[in-house]
Enzyme design. Structure first.
Site, PDB file in Angstrom:
ATOM      1  N   TYR A 243      35.577 -45.279  70.731  1.00 43.99           N
ATOM      2  CA  TYR A 243      35.394 -46.594  71.320  1.00 43.99           C
ATOM      3  C   TYR A 243      36.583 -46.910  72.252  1.00 43.99           C
ATOM      4  O   TYR A 243      37.619 -46.136  72.216  1.00 43.99           O
ATOM      5  CB  TYR A 243      35.310 -47.682  70.449  1.00 43.99           C
ATOM      6  CG  TYR A 243      36.393 -48.280  69.749  1.00 43.99           C
ATOM      7  CD1 TYR A 243      36.989 -47.493  68.848  1.00 43.99           C
ATOM      8  CD2 TYR A 243      36.954 -49.601  70.056  1.00 43.99           C
ATOM      9  CE1 TYR A 243      38.166 -48.088  68.209  1.00 43.99           C
ATOM     10  CE2 TYR A 243      38.142 -50.302  69.546  1.00 43.99           C
ATOM     11  CZ  TYR A 243      38.543 -49.223  68.629  1.00 43.99           C
ATOM     12  OH  TYR A 243      39.649 -49.966  67.824  1.00 43.99           O
TER      13      TYR A 243
ATOM     14  N   GLU B 106      52.911 -48.042  64.358  1.00 43.39           N
ATOM     15  CA  GLU B 106      52.262 -49.071  65.285  1.00 43.39           C
ATOM     16  C   GLU B 106      51.889 -50.123  64.263  1.00 43.39           C
ATOM     17  O   GLU B 106      52.540 -50.501  63.245  1.00 43.39           O
ATOM     18  CB  GLU B 106      51.169 -48.480  65.815  1.00 43.39           C
ATOM     19  CG  GLU B 106      49.873 -47.608  65.222  1.00 43.39           C
ATOM     20  CD  GLU B 106      48.929 -47.298  65.997  1.00 43.39           C
ATOM     21  OE1 GLU B 106      48.728 -47.349  67.190  1.00 43.39           O
ATOM     22  OE2 GLU B 106      48.037 -46.674  65.395  1.00 43.39           O
TER      23      GLU B 106
ATOM     24  N   ARG C 199      41.450 -42.061  78.235  1.00 36.76           N
ATOM     25  CA  ARG C 199      41.496 -42.012  76.704  1.00 36.76           C
ATOM     26  C   ARG C 199      40.293 -41.627  76.040  1.00 36.76           C
ATOM     27  O   ARG C 199      40.200 -41.078  74.984  1.00 36.76           O
ATOM     28  CB  ARG C 199      42.290 -43.310  76.327  1.00 36.76           C
ATOM     29  CG  ARG C 199      42.690 -43.188  74.641  1.00 36.76           C
ATOM     30  CD  ARG C 199      43.476 -44.505  74.494  1.00 36.76           C
ATOM     31  NE  ARG C 199      42.751 -45.827  74.689  1.00 36.76           N
ATOM     32  CZ  ARG C 199      43.271 -46.783  74.398  1.00 36.76           C
ATOM     33  NH1 ARG C 199      44.584 -47.116  74.158  1.00 36.76           N
ATOM     34  NH2 ARG C 199      42.472 -48.032  74.907  1.00 36.76           N
TER      35      ARG C 199
ATOM     36  N   LYS D  42      40.593 -42.945  69.006  1.00 36.67           N
ATOM     37  CA  LYS D  42      40.274 -44.251  69.189  1.00 36.67           C
ATOM     38  C   LYS D  42      38.959 -44.397  68.537  1.00 36.67           C
ATOM     39  O   LYS D  42      37.868 -44.453  68.927  1.00 36.67           O
ATOM     40  CB  LYS D  42      40.270 -44.930  70.677  1.00 36.67           C
ATOM     41  CG  LYS D  42      40.413 -46.442  70.368  1.00 36.67           C
ATOM     42  CD  LYS D  42      40.832 -46.986  71.712  1.00 36.67           C
ATOM     43  CE  LYS D  42      40.779 -48.805  71.760  1.00 36.67           C
ATOM     44  NZ  LYS D  42      41.499 -49.322  70.571  1.00 36.67           N
TER      45      LYS D  42
ATOM     46  N   ARG E 166      20.752 -37.662  57.390  1.00 36.85           N
ATOM     47  CA  ARG E 166      22.290 -37.570  56.900  1.00 36.85           C
ATOM     48  C   ARG E 166      22.799 -36.195  56.203  1.00 36.85           C
ATOM     49  O   ARG E 166      22.259 -35.687  55.408  1.00 36.85           O
ATOM     50  CB  ARG E 166      22.545 -38.630  55.758  1.00 36.85           C
ATOM     51  CG  ARG E 166      23.964 -38.966  55.153  1.00 36.85           C
ATOM     52  CD  ARG E 166      24.108 -39.972  54.019  1.00 36.85           C
ATOM     53  NE  ARG E 166      25.534 -40.062  53.864  1.00 36.85           N
ATOM     54  CZ  ARG E 166      26.256 -39.347  52.836  1.00 36.85           C
ATOM     55  NH1 ARG E 166      25.380 -38.283  52.354  1.00 36.85           N
ATOM     56  NH2 ARG E 166      27.496 -39.616  52.717  1.00 36.85           N
TER      57      ARG E 166
ATOM     58  N   LEU F  72      48.326 -44.671  68.360  1.00 40.62           N
ATOM     59  CA  LEU F  72      47.081 -44.731  69.575  1.00 40.62           C
ATOM     60  C   LEU F  72      47.900 -44.664  70.842  1.00 40.62           C
ATOM     61  O   LEU F  72      48.781 -45.497  70.877  1.00 40.62           O
ATOM     62  CB  LEU F  72      46.166 -46.010  69.602  1.00 40.62           C
ATOM     63  CG  LEU F  72      45.082 -45.889  70.566  1.00 40.62           C
ATOM     64  CD1 LEU F  72      44.154 -44.946  70.025  1.00 40.62           C
ATOM     65  CD2 LEU F  72      44.614 -47.353  70.690  1.00 40.62           C
TER      66      LEU F  72
ATOM     67  N   HIS G 283      26.879 -34.324  56.641  1.00 39.30           N
ATOM     68  CA  HIS G 283      28.172 -34.377  57.113  1.00 39.30           C
ATOM     69  C   HIS G 283      28.363 -33.420  58.332  1.00 39.30           C
ATOM     70  O   HIS G 283      28.963 -33.789  59.370  1.00 39.30           O
ATOM     71  CB  HIS G 283      29.213 -34.089  55.926  1.00 39.30           C
ATOM     72  CG  HIS G 283      29.427 -35.170  55.293  1.00 39.30           C
ATOM     73  ND1 HIS G 283      28.417 -35.664  54.158  1.00 39.30           N
ATOM     74  CD2 HIS G 283      30.497 -35.793  54.667  1.00 39.30           C
ATOM     75  CE1 HIS G 283      28.840 -36.362  53.535  1.00 39.30           C
ATOM     76  NE2 HIS G 283      30.096 -36.730  53.732  1.00 39.30           N
TER      77      HIS G 283
HETATM   78  N1  PDD Z   1      43.177 -52.293  69.824  1.00 41.35           N
HETATM   79  N2  PDD Z   1      46.941 -49.217  68.245  1.00 41.35           N
HETATM   80  C1  PDD Z   1      45.900 -49.582  67.860  1.00 41.35           C
HETATM   81  C2  PDD Z   1      45.761 -48.974  66.457  1.00 41.35           C
HETATM   82  C3  PDD Z   1      44.610 -50.256  68.429  1.00 41.35           C
HETATM   83  O1  PDD Z   1      43.574 -50.534  67.869  1.00 41.35           O
HETATM   84  C4  PDD Z   1      45.086 -50.692  69.776  1.00 41.35           C
HETATM   85  C5  PDD Z   1      44.306 -51.383  70.463  1.00 41.35           C
HETATM   86  C6  PDD Z   1      46.387 -50.440  70.561  1.00 41.35           C
HETATM   87  C7  PDD Z   1      46.824 -50.959  71.602  1.00 41.35           C
HETATM   88  O2  PDD Z   1      46.037 -50.220  72.639  1.00 41.35           O
HETATM   89  P1  PDD Z   1      45.704 -50.607  74.292  1.00 41.35           P
HETATM   90  O3  PDD Z   1      46.872 -51.099  74.709  1.00 41.35           O
HETATM   91  O4  PDD Z   1      45.182 -49.652  74.985  1.00 41.35           O
HETATM   92  O5  PDD Z   1      44.750 -52.108  74.040  1.00 41.35           O
HETATM   93  C8  PDD Z   1      47.112 -49.568  69.576  1.00 41.35           C
HETATM   94  C9  PDD Z   1      42.119 -52.435  70.688  1.00 41.35           C
HETATM   95  C10 PDD Z   1      42.390 -53.977  71.518  1.00 41.35           C
HETATM   96  C11 PDD Z   1      41.046 -53.090  69.735  1.00 41.35           C
HETATM   97  O6  PDD Z   1      40.972 -52.183  68.790  1.00 41.35           O
HETATM   98  O7  PDD Z   1      40.472 -54.396  69.639  1.00 41.35           O
END
Ligand code: PDD
Length: 286
Positions: free
Chosen positions: A33, A179, A52, A147, A100, A203, A102
């Site tokens: 996503y 993070e 990304r 992501k 289903r 991320l 895997h």
């Molecule tokens: N999340 N790290 C993680 C684990 C994240 O889920 C996000 C963003 C970031 C920051 O990424 P960016 O600057 O590209 O938004 C870092 C989004 C906002 C969410 O899941 O809602």
């Protein structure tokens, strides 16, 4: 105007959008996503978000169902269908519907879903006072650069923060900063900006890049390297960054005061640059 969604080729009311229970996104969390902020109805850093997305799709071996030009057109179209000026566009691509198993299905069609809602950025009060955060051990998988919609680890960690009345949870793996549950983390020590480099443990945040660019433009020395837990716990400033939080100061960590207990001077400079940059970019995008 009610909220409009996009699902597999058509726009429809969000509450009418439905997918099969056999969708691999539902069964396995098999999808990726993006969350893209739009200011004054203009998507912010869209090419970077689409790059990304491509990285995430490549990592899970799913071919991109659309070209960047098609994504761009659809995202603008979705934004235009909503009355709000500042929006948060959510899009996800899953491996689609299949019995289903895997292993990947041979010929499933990816499910493409998008929605947009109000972009809720931190209030003036949160920006001016900073926010409390807790810490936790980072028990997520080793592909945090993807992501992925499989966010159970992130949800468990964020709920621990919510239970503690905190805004985010700062994560450590093997004594090193990674993070936070939905944000990247920066620290300031002796006037230098420190952050972990982009690798498989974090991320690659779009806001992370913006903050680094703005800090460099402000003449702040930057060190991208492994940051120890001890360095975080004794930092002068700690920031969390994301598309929705923008850049936000952390003023307590596990109940202990960070620096002076107020958002620091370096934070204020970069936060102000961020606000100016946003406005400038939006004017030029017109
Ligand atoms: N999340 N790290 C993680 C684990 C994240 O889920 C996000 C963003 C970031 C920051 O990424 P960016 O600057 O590209 O938004 C870092 C989004 C906002 C969410 O899941 O809602």
């Amino acid at each position: 105007m009610s909220e409009t969604a996009y699902l597999n080729g058509e726009f429809l009311p969000l509450d009418k959008a439905q997918v099969s229970v056999l969708d691999r996104g539902f069964i396995f969390g098999d999808g990726v996503y993006e969350v893209i902020p739009a200011y004054s109805r203009r998507p912010f850093r869209l090419p970077e978000h689409l790059a990304r997305l491509q990285h995430s799709l490549d990592a899970i071996r799913l071919s991109n169902p659309m070209t960047d030009a098609e994504w761009t057109r659809l995202i603008h179209d979705l934004i235009a269908r909503h009355a709000i000026e500042d929006q948060s566009v959510y899009l996800q691509v899953t491996r689609g519907v299949a019995r289903r198993d895997h292993a990947f299905p041979k010929d499933s069609k990816p499910t493409v879903f998008m929605m947009s809602g109000p972009l809720v950025t931190p209030s003036k009060e949160l920006v001016e006072n900073g926010v409390p955060c807790i810490t936790a051990s980072d028990f997520r998988w080793l592909k945090c650069d993807v992501k992925s919609i499989s966010l159970l680890g992130n949800c468990l960690l964020r709920q621990a923060a919510a239970d503690a009345g905190a805004v985010e949870v700062v994560l450590f793996r093997d004594g090193r900063l990674t993070e936070a549950s939905a944000s990247n983390v920066f620290i300031i020590r002796d006037g230098r900006l420190l952050a972990p480099p982009k690798d498989h443990l974090i991320l690659p945040g779009i806001t992370y890049d913006v903050v680094l660019e703005l800090a460099a433009a402000c003449g702040i020395p930057i060190e991208l390297r492994a940051v120890t837990e001890q360095e975080v716990r004794s930092a002068d400033e700690i920031w969390v960054t994301s598309s929705t939080k923008e850049v936000l100061a952390v003023t307590t960590l596990d109940g202990k005061t960070v620096g002076s207990g107020r958002p620091g001077e370096v934070f204020k400079a970069v936060h102000q640059e961020y606000q100016q940059y946003k406005r400038k970019v939006m004017r030029h995008a017109a």
